[in-house]
Every structure is written in structure tokens, then in C-alpha cells.
Design an enzyme around this catalytic site. Sequence first.
Site, PDB file in Angstrom:
ATOM      1  N   LYS A 159      34.786  94.255 100.053  1.00  0.00           N
ATOM      2  CA  LYS A 159      33.574  95.050  99.843  1.00  0.00           C
ATOM      3  C   LYS A 159      33.093  94.811  98.419  1.00  0.00           C
ATOM      4  O   LYS A 159      33.783  95.130  97.450  1.00  0.00           O
ATOM      5  CB  LYS A 159      33.852  96.534 100.071  1.00  0.00           C
ATOM      6  CG  LYS A 159      32.618  97.415  99.908  1.00  0.00           C
ATOM      7  CD  LYS A 159      32.948  98.872 100.191  1.00  0.00           C
ATOM      8  CE  LYS A 159      31.727  99.757 100.016  1.00  0.00           C
ATOM      9  NZ  LYS A 159      32.044 101.197 100.263  1.00  0.00           N
ATOM     10  N   ARG A 217      30.251 101.059  90.544  1.00  0.00           N
ATOM     11  CA  ARG A 217      31.575 101.025  91.166  1.00  0.00           C
ATOM     12  C   ARG A 217      32.263  99.678  90.934  1.00  0.00           C
ATOM     13  O   ARG A 217      33.076  99.249  91.741  1.00  0.00           O
ATOM     14  CB  ARG A 217      31.443 101.315  92.659  1.00  0.00           C
ATOM     15  CG  ARG A 217      30.895 102.702  92.939  1.00  0.00           C
ATOM     16  CD  ARG A 217      30.685 102.961  94.414  1.00  0.00           C
ATOM     17  NE  ARG A 217      30.276 104.340  94.622  1.00  0.00           N
ATOM     18  CZ  ARG A 217      29.370 104.741  95.511  1.00  0.00           C
ATOM     19  NH1 ARG A 217      28.790 103.851  96.293  1.00  0.00           N
ATOM     20  NH2 ARG A 217      29.061 106.014  95.635  1.00  0.00           N
ATOM     21  N   GLU A 270      42.044  90.020  99.139  1.00  0.00           N
ATOM     22  CA  GLU A 270      42.022  91.426  99.537  1.00  0.00           C
ATOM     23  C   GLU A 270      42.274  91.577 101.033  1.00  0.00           C
ATOM     24  O   GLU A 270      43.000  92.478 101.472  1.00  0.00           O
ATOM     25  CB  GLU A 270      40.675  92.054  99.161  1.00  0.00           C
ATOM     26  CG  GLU A 270      40.462  92.270  97.676  1.00  0.00           C
ATOM     27  CD  GLU A 270      41.089  93.567  97.192  1.00  0.00           C
ATOM     28  OE1 GLU A 270      41.840  94.206  97.953  1.00  0.00           O
ATOM     29  OE2 GLU A 270      40.824  93.951  96.032  1.00  0.00           O
ATOM     30  N   LYS A 318      31.786  93.211 103.601  1.00  0.00           N
ATOM     31  CA  LYS A 318      30.574  94.005 103.365  1.00  0.00           C
ATOM     32  C   LYS A 318      30.041  93.695 101.978  1.00  0.00           C
ATOM     33  O   LYS A 318      30.824  93.732 101.013  1.00  0.00           O
ATOM     34  CB  LYS A 318      30.914  95.496 103.488  1.00  0.00           C
ATOM     35  CG  LYS A 318      29.752  96.445 103.217  1.00  0.00           C
ATOM     36  CD  LYS A 318      30.204  97.894 103.308  1.00  0.00           C
ATOM     37  CE  LYS A 318      29.037  98.846 103.047  1.00  0.00           C
ATOM     38  NZ  LYS A 318      29.443 100.265 103.099  1.00  0.00           N
TER      39      LYS A 318
END
Length: 326
Positions: A196, A217, A233, A248
Site C-alpha cells: 500500500k 502517512r 512486504e 493499492k
Amino acid sequence: MNPTLRPRRLRQSAPMRRLVAETRIHPAQLVLPMFVAEGIDEPKPISSMPGQVQHTLDSAAREVERAIAAGVGGVMLFGVPEHKDAVGSGADAPDGILNRAAAFLAERFGDQTVVQTDLCLDEFTDHGHCGVLTAAGEVDNDLTLERYAAMAVAQAEAGSQLLGLSGMMDGQVAHVRAALDAAGHETTAILAYSAKYASALYGPFREAVDSSLTGDRKTYQQDPANRREGLREAILDLAEGADIVMVKPASLYLDVLADVAAVADVPVWAYQVSGEYAMVEAAAANGWIDRDRLIAESLTSIVRAGADAVLTYWAIEQAEWIGARA
């Protein structure tokens, strides 16, 4: 010149092109993201996402009925609470809006579709971050994992069949899996938002969930410059027991999606996010593109890159279109 190799032979008619198409999308491969809000008595339009709304429980039920009728594979629920605090208390409260929505819809439709819930704190915190903050204002990874564990058990007990871990905390899949199993929810599945990225494409989503975020973020979502990190990841989440892994956003990260699909031994999904939706709708409203063709082309490209399923705000529309052509 008289070539004997003529690939155009297979492009000469619509029936021929349909017959030899390499990528096909079935309605069951589409998942509809939905926003369910507290404190409203009728659906509230989202201005940056034309055609999308914050739902009441009743309007959400009607939308789920439409999705089921169209053959859509599932619905992903996001909660929009009236009240927020520093630790996102409403996220694991049984009467919190997300858990109430999950219970309401799972009871009615749980045997007809896959009711899914977003597992993240950002909608529930007054600072808008996906975790618990330290005194210095940084996201504390390990304290956040404890909140995720509580959320997971609450969502599973509400009836959610698939938990979408979207916070990008290190170790979140293993921690949530352990909490679910300890609470007797061994059959509740985990969808890991594995790759993400800290993307500019999330802007309309912030309106959709009434986000309180200040800052960014970037310390937990991934750097858009990094391709190998996305694969790393996903591999870590697979090792921790993820049932599904996801990339995403979708359209700007097809290379990462293809990388993950090449190694994953579980289903691989992608999320066609709010900004992707909003750009197409805005360009179409200005007459700059053929809206319907671009929607179909964008979804085809995501599946072609390796996605087994796609979260998309066009899920019902596309499922109905596919059904009409069948």
C-alpha cells in the site's frame, strides 16, 4: 511484400476478438467498497466521487442487494463515526458504526455474499492516522498492533468474513491472526493490504470517510519510488499467514502487482482507489474521454497484470454490463 504471419486475422470482427481474448472478467471478481456513516438519516453524496455516497444502514442494505443481484463477489465496508478520539475507541466498540454495519449486513446477506470490513484506525482517530501516536506524535507500531487485535476480534464477532488489514504496520498479519485464533475465529480470513503506497490518489477517500488527517502517512505506507519493497512486504505477509494479499492503488502500480502475482500462492487482489475513480468521472464529465470504454479498459489492465479480484467503486455497474453481454 506478402507476409504469411498476419496477427490481424484474429482482430477482424467483434465475435473473433471476444473468442480469442486473453483476459476476461467475471462479476464475482469485483468487490464493492462502501461507506456507512453514523448520524445521517439518508444517503449523503460524496462530492469528489460522483455517484458514491455515505450510506445509512438501510441504504447500505439496498446497495448490497443490488450487488448480489449483479453477481458482485463481495462488499468491503468502511465506517464513518460521529465521534473520534486519540485511540479510535469506536473501532472495536460493538456498537461502533462499522461493527454495527457488519452485523446488520452479515445477518441479512452473509450466506449470499462475502461481507468484508476495513481494519484500520484512521476513520476513528481524531488525528486521522492509522495507529496510536506517541507523545512525540509518531505512530507507535506495536501499540497499534494491540488495537488491531481488538478490532479484529470485534469485527469477526460482528460477522465479518474477511478482514482488510490496511494500516501497513509491521507484523500486523501475524498479530491479528493470533488474536483471531485465540478468540475462536480460526475461519475468519485475512486480506493483507501488503503493498500500500503513500499515493496522491487517496484524496477523495479522505472526504468519503470525513478524515481528520494532518500531515501524511509516509512513515508507514510505502514510497512510490520502491518496487522491490512492495514485493518484500507481500512476501512477509504471506509468511505471517495472509489468506489474500493486495496491491493499492492499482493503476499506477501494475508492475508491483505483476511482481506479487508471480510469487504468491494465495489470491492476489488490487484496489482501484478513489482517485482513480474520480479522475475518470471528471474527465468523462468534461467530454474528454469515453467513460464506459475507459472503465472497462482500466479493470482489464488490472486483471491482466495479475489481480484475481479488484476492489472498485464501479463493481455493480461493471457486473451488470458484463451480465448484459453474456
